[in-house]
Design an enzyme around this catalytic site. Structure first.
Site, short mmCIF file in Angstrom:
data_model
loop_
_atom_site.label_atom_id
_atom_site.label_comp_id
_atom_site.label_asym_id
_atom_site.label_seq_id
_atom_site.Cartn_x
_atom_site.Cartn_y
_atom_site.Cartn_z
N ASP A 97 17.08 -46.14 100.41
CA ASP A 97 16.30 -47.21 101.01
C ASP A 97 14.83 -46.83 101.13
O ASP A 97 14.47 -45.91 101.86
CB ASP A 97 16.88 -47.51 102.39
CG ASP A 97 16.20 -48.69 103.06
OD1 ASP A 97 15.48 -49.43 102.37
OD2 ASP A 97 16.41 -48.87 104.27
N ASP A 313 10.38 -53.41 98.05
CA ASP A 313 11.50 -52.93 98.85
C ASP A 313 12.78 -52.93 98.03
O ASP A 313 13.21 -53.97 97.55
CB ASP A 313 11.65 -53.80 100.09
CG ASP A 313 12.87 -53.44 100.91
OD1 ASP A 313 13.17 -52.24 101.00
OD2 ASP A 313 13.51 -54.35 101.45
#
Length: 387
Positions: A97, A313
């Site tokens: 992440d 992201d």
């Protein structure tokens, strides 16, 4: 040819692409192979949107934006990897992440943690006592002092350095920090990979709320690739094992991909600078092009409070655009087929029936960034078949 129902994958809010290369503010080079959460299953816009609603509660914390979702952390990871931790090394499945700074895995003290998780993966509880290289992080260590500045108080001396993560729906994960060896692949001069390792401080999850451990999407933890000094990338860079730079190549259709840590040698890549003083990986988008029509953008479009630029992201599925970009973009795309009968589904998605090839009938959309970097998205990539 039978008609199919298509919906635009552009939505209002924040920009994200699954197929970009992202470079941090530049050793060796490491590679982490990742798998895609939705690989092998039929994706729906509703599932992707629900995922992103939850995701944005985390990455946009502190920004006043009208977002829904429950804030569940176990549903915010799209890409996950298997890494080795400890001596001897044991395998752990973690969400990779770019929006998280702290790496953590569930630990042996966690009686509520699931034993099996996403797609039936057998999960492993980490035990620092089982590792010859595992050791506790105490309150008097510099890492803990930096974390506690914005976290728990009352941590002194050689007490264990604790962490507490509370999510949008009230669920939580808590534990203590440890340091151990993390195994990853390193690229050698002949572009072959070999095993490498580095010492990393990460969270040892000792407890969590009951609802957090009941999800079928659960993994062993999170591998943080964020910008702060606590991320795995920053820690490996500070030890001189890699340069503070990474690239990711992610396949949102077939699944999988890699995170390359350190200098990218091949293939040659173009880069765009990051917006400084931002908590996430933000870049400046300068124009949106539909076919041959170019719409130049000003920087204020992507300014919300102290947050500037478009967020890149790895944990977001769709593309989210401000209204000032979204409305003219959709209008221009749909103008290529003037006889479409449009429908709005769930008060969000602009959809229509079409029987031909969307790549032949609609224009490509090109996003332009600083340093003449551009990303072309074809109709079959931004029009989502809806069933």
């Amino acid at each position: 040819m039978d008609s199919r129902f298509f919906c635009l994958c552009f939505l209002l809010l924040v920009l994200n692409f699954d197929h970009t290369v992202v470079l941090a503010n530049g050793g060796g080079a490491g590679v982490i192979k990742v798998s895609y959460k939705f690989a092998g299953s039929e994706r729906t816009l509703s599932a992707l949107r629900a995922h992103d609603d939850v995701r944005h509660l985390n990455i946009l914390a502190g920004v006043d934006l009208p977002l829904g979702g429950t804030g569940r952390p176990d549903a915010v990871g799209l890409y996950y990897a298997k890494i080795g931790i400890g001596t001897p090394s044991k395998d752990y499945y973690v969400q990779v992440d770019t929006g998280s700074d702290i790496t953590w895995v569930n630990c042996i003290q966690c009686h509520e943690c699931p034993k099996r998780g996403y797609h039936g993966i057998e999960l492993t509880l980490y035990d620092p006592k089982d590792s010859l290289t595992g050791k506790l992080i105490t309150c008097d260590q510099e890492f803990c002092k930096e974390i506690i500045r914005t976290s728990l108080s009352g941590c002194t001396g050689n007490s264990s350095c604790l962490y507490l993560e509370v999510y949008g729906d009230g669920s939580y994960s808590m534990g203590y920090f440890v340091e151990d060896i993390v195994q990853y692949d390193q690229v050698s001069g002949d572009l072959q990979t070999k095993s490498a390792n580095g010492s990393v401080i990460f969270g040892c999850g000792a407890g969590q709320s009951e609802d957090l451990g009941s999800s079928d999407d659960a993994l062993d933890g999170v591998l943080g690739f964020g910008k702060t000094n606590s991320s795995m990338l920053s820690q490996l860079a500070s030890s001189g094992r890699v340069r503070k730079m990474f690239a990711h190549c992610l396949d949102g259709v077939n699944g999988g991909g890699i995170f390359a840590i350190g200098h990218v040698v091949q293939p040659q890549v173009n880069t765009t600078p990051l917006v400084p003083n931002q908590p996430h990986y933000n870049v400046n988008m300068t124009a949106v092009q539909v076919g041959l029509d170019v719409r130049n953008l000003t920087t204020y479009i992507y300014t919300v409070g102290d947050n500037k630029g478009a967020i890149i992201d790895s944990g977001t599925t769709l593309a989210y655009l401000p209204e000032v970009i979204y409305l003219p973009l959709v209008k221009k795309i749909l103008s290529w087929q003037s006889d479409l009968e449009l429908r709005t589904l769930h008060d969000i998605y602009t959809c229509f029936d079409y029987s031909g090839s969307v790549d032949d009938a609609f224009p490509p959309v090109t996003f332009h960034f600083e340093n003449s970097l551009h990303l072309k998205v074809y109709p079959s990539e931004y029009l989502f078949p809806f069933t």
